[in-house]
Design a protein around this motif. Sequence first.
Motif, mmCIF file in Angstrom:
data_model
loop_
_atom_site.group_PDB
_atom_site.id
_atom_site.type_symbol
_atom_site.label_atom_id
_atom_site.label_comp_id
_atom_site.label_asym_id
_atom_site.label_seq_id
_atom_site.Cartn_x
_atom_site.Cartn_y
_atom_site.Cartn_z
ATOM 1 N N ALA A 1 0.794 -1.188 0.198
ATOM 2 C CA ALA A 1 0.057 -0.252 -0.145
ATOM 3 C C ALA A 1 0.732 1.391 0.164
ATOM 4 O O ALA A 1 0.437 2.368 -0.559
ATOM 5 C CB ALA A 1 -1.005 -0.110 1.294
ATOM 6 N N TRP A 2 2.117 1.113 0.507
ATOM 7 C CA TRP A 2 2.902 2.348 0.527
ATOM 8 C C TRP A 2 3.651 2.871 -0.710
ATOM 9 O O TRP A 2 3.846 4.018 -0.809
ATOM 10 C CB TRP A 2 3.973 2.224 1.739
ATOM 11 C CG TRP A 2 4.776 1.217 1.485
ATOM 12 C CD1 TRP A 2 4.833 -0.260 2.040
ATOM 13 C CD2 TRP A 2 6.203 1.145 0.647
ATOM 14 N NE1 TRP A 2 5.687 -1.113 1.449
ATOM 15 C CE2 TRP A 2 6.755 -0.084 0.755
ATOM 16 C CE3 TRP A 2 6.779 2.335 0.062
ATOM 17 C CZ2 TRP A 2 7.697 -0.466 0.163
ATOM 18 C CZ3 TRP A 2 7.871 1.843 -0.491
ATOM 19 C CH2 TRP A 2 8.549 0.611 -0.485
ATOM 20 N N LYS A 3 3.281 1.827 -1.661
ATOM 21 C CA LYS A 3 3.877 2.206 -3.096
ATOM 22 C C LYS A 3 2.864 2.943 -3.622
ATOM 23 O O LYS A 3 1.926 2.423 -4.175
ATOM 24 C CB LYS A 3 4.491 1.015 -3.626
ATOM 25 C CG LYS A 3 5.819 0.354 -3.124
ATOM 26 C CD LYS A 3 6.065 -0.797 -3.897
ATOM 27 C CE LYS A 3 7.305 -1.520 -3.168
ATOM 28 N NZ LYS A 3 7.809 -2.465 -3.905
ATOM 29 N N LYS A 4 3.257 4.348 -3.829
ATOM 30 C CA LYS A 4 1.992 5.017 -4.487
ATOM 31 C C LYS A 4 1.871 5.126 -5.996
ATOM 32 O O LYS A 4 1.082 5.094 -6.447
ATOM 33 C CB LYS A 4 2.271 6.566 -4.089
ATOM 34 C CG LYS A 4 2.049 6.562 -2.577
ATOM 35 C CD LYS A 4 0.684 6.242 -2.268
ATOM 36 C CE LYS A 4 0.490 6.415 -0.659
ATOM 37 N NZ LYS A 4 -0.444 5.687 0.055
ATOM 38 N N CYS A 5 3.394 4.862 -6.800
ATOM 39 C CA CYS A 5 3.278 4.730 -8.258
ATOM 40 C C CYS A 5 3.079 3.391 -8.776
ATOM 41 O O CYS A 5 2.712 3.222 -9.812
ATOM 42 C CB CYS A 5 4.664 5.449 -8.606
ATOM 43 S SG CYS A 5 4.603 7.307 -8.209
ATOM 44 N N SER A 6 3.398 2.450 -7.837
ATOM 45 C CA SER A 6 3.386 1.146 -8.284
ATOM 46 C C SER A 6 1.891 0.532 -8.213
ATOM 47 O O SER A 6 1.256 0.818 -7.225
ATOM 48 C CB SER A 6 4.296 0.268 -7.445
ATOM 49 O OG SER A 6 5.698 0.523 -7.803
ATOM 50 N N LYS A 7 1.503 0.027 -9.005
ATOM 51 C CA LYS A 7 -0.010 -0.654 -9.328
ATOM 52 C C LYS A 7 -0.073 -2.197 -9.181
ATOM 53 O O LYS A 7 -0.776 -2.720 -8.306
ATOM 54 C CB LYS A 7 -0.643 0.003 -10.529
ATOM 55 C CG LYS A 7 -0.583 1.446 -10.771
ATOM 56 C CD LYS A 7 -1.221 2.030 -9.337
ATOM 57 C CE LYS A 7 -1.243 3.447 -9.415
ATOM 58 N NZ LYS A 7 -1.547 4.147 -8.256
ATOM 59 N N GLU A 8 0.760 -2.931 -9.972
ATOM 60 C CA GLU A 8 0.751 -4.214 -9.638
ATOM 61 C C GLU A 8 2.287 -4.876 -10.017
ATOM 62 O O GLU A 8 2.936 -4.094 -10.407
ATOM 63 C CB GLU A 8 -0.145 -4.837 -10.883
ATOM 64 C CG GLU A 8 -1.527 -4.587 -10.753
ATOM 65 C CD GLU A 8 -2.387 -5.272 -11.985
ATOM 66 O OE1 GLU A 8 -2.328 -6.411 -12.148
ATOM 67 O OE2 GLU A 8 -2.811 -4.457 -12.833
ATOM 68 N N ARG A 9 2.501 -5.977 -9.646
ATOM 69 C CA ARG A 9 3.793 -6.637 -9.353
ATOM 70 C C ARG A 9 3.786 -8.121 -9.827
ATOM 71 O O ARG A 9 2.695 -8.775 -9.635
ATOM 72 C CB ARG A 9 4.360 -6.451 -8.153
ATOM 73 C CG ARG A 9 3.906 -7.046 -7.060
ATOM 74 C CD ARG A 9 4.544 -6.978 -5.620
ATOM 75 N NE ARG A 9 5.485 -7.597 -5.497
ATOM 76 C CZ ARG A 9 5.805 -8.494 -4.722
ATOM 77 N NH1 ARG A 9 4.824 -9.016 -3.967
ATOM 78 N NH2 ARG A 9 6.804 -9.215 -4.723
ATOM 79 N N ALA A 10 4.742 -8.481 -10.254
ATOM 80 C CA ALA A 10 4.959 -9.929 -10.717
ATOM 81 C C ALA A 10 6.532 -10.195 -10.322
ATOM 82 O O ALA A 10 7.300 -9.930 -10.747
ATOM 83 C CB ALA A 10 4.783 -10.269 -12.224
ATOM 84 N N GLU A 11 6.454 -11.402 -9.647
ATOM 85 C CA GLU A 11 7.903 -11.839 -9.013
ATOM 86 C C GLU A 11 8.633 -12.592 -10.253
ATOM 87 O O GLU A 11 7.980 -13.318 -10.876
ATOM 88 C CB GLU A 11 7.676 -12.840 -7.873
ATOM 89 C CG GLU A 11 7.098 -12.215 -6.830
ATOM 90 C CD GLU A 11 7.176 -12.818 -5.167
ATOM 91 O OE1 GLU A 11 7.492 -14.154 -5.441
ATOM 92 O OE2 GLU A 11 6.520 -12.498 -4.231
#
Length: 131
Positions: free
Chosen positions: A33-43
């Motif tokens: 939640a603290w990542k304001k610019c990042s929306k989704e991630r894939a490891e």
Amino acid sequence: GRADPGPDRGADMSDALRKLVTVKPLEWGPVEAWKKCSKERAEAFGGEYQVVILDPPDGPPSLYFELGLGALQFRFELEEDPDWPGSRRPKQFASIADVKAAAQADYEARIFAAITPTPHPTPADGGTGEK
């Protein structure tokens, strides 16, 4: 049986490999939640790909790739900056789906680049596969 790679075993095998195997799709999920610019991630590879919006809330998405250990090494997909000739900026994609497609293509290219064919044994080399 396995296809013989031919005499030039050092050649790029990615086209042939793509006919024999597939790379599973990246699995996308939410970011912290603290990542304001990042929306989704894939490891991937001990790090992650991220969909990033650099101009929130509705700016064009960009692709960010972090290689493990919390941003010790990272990169953006880059493009020429039309506002500053000779400089580069994070590439802006038309959609989040386009960012994910670019991430998948990069992921697959890295995997296929690391694969080499197993030497194919022949009677001429005594069955070892060595030249």
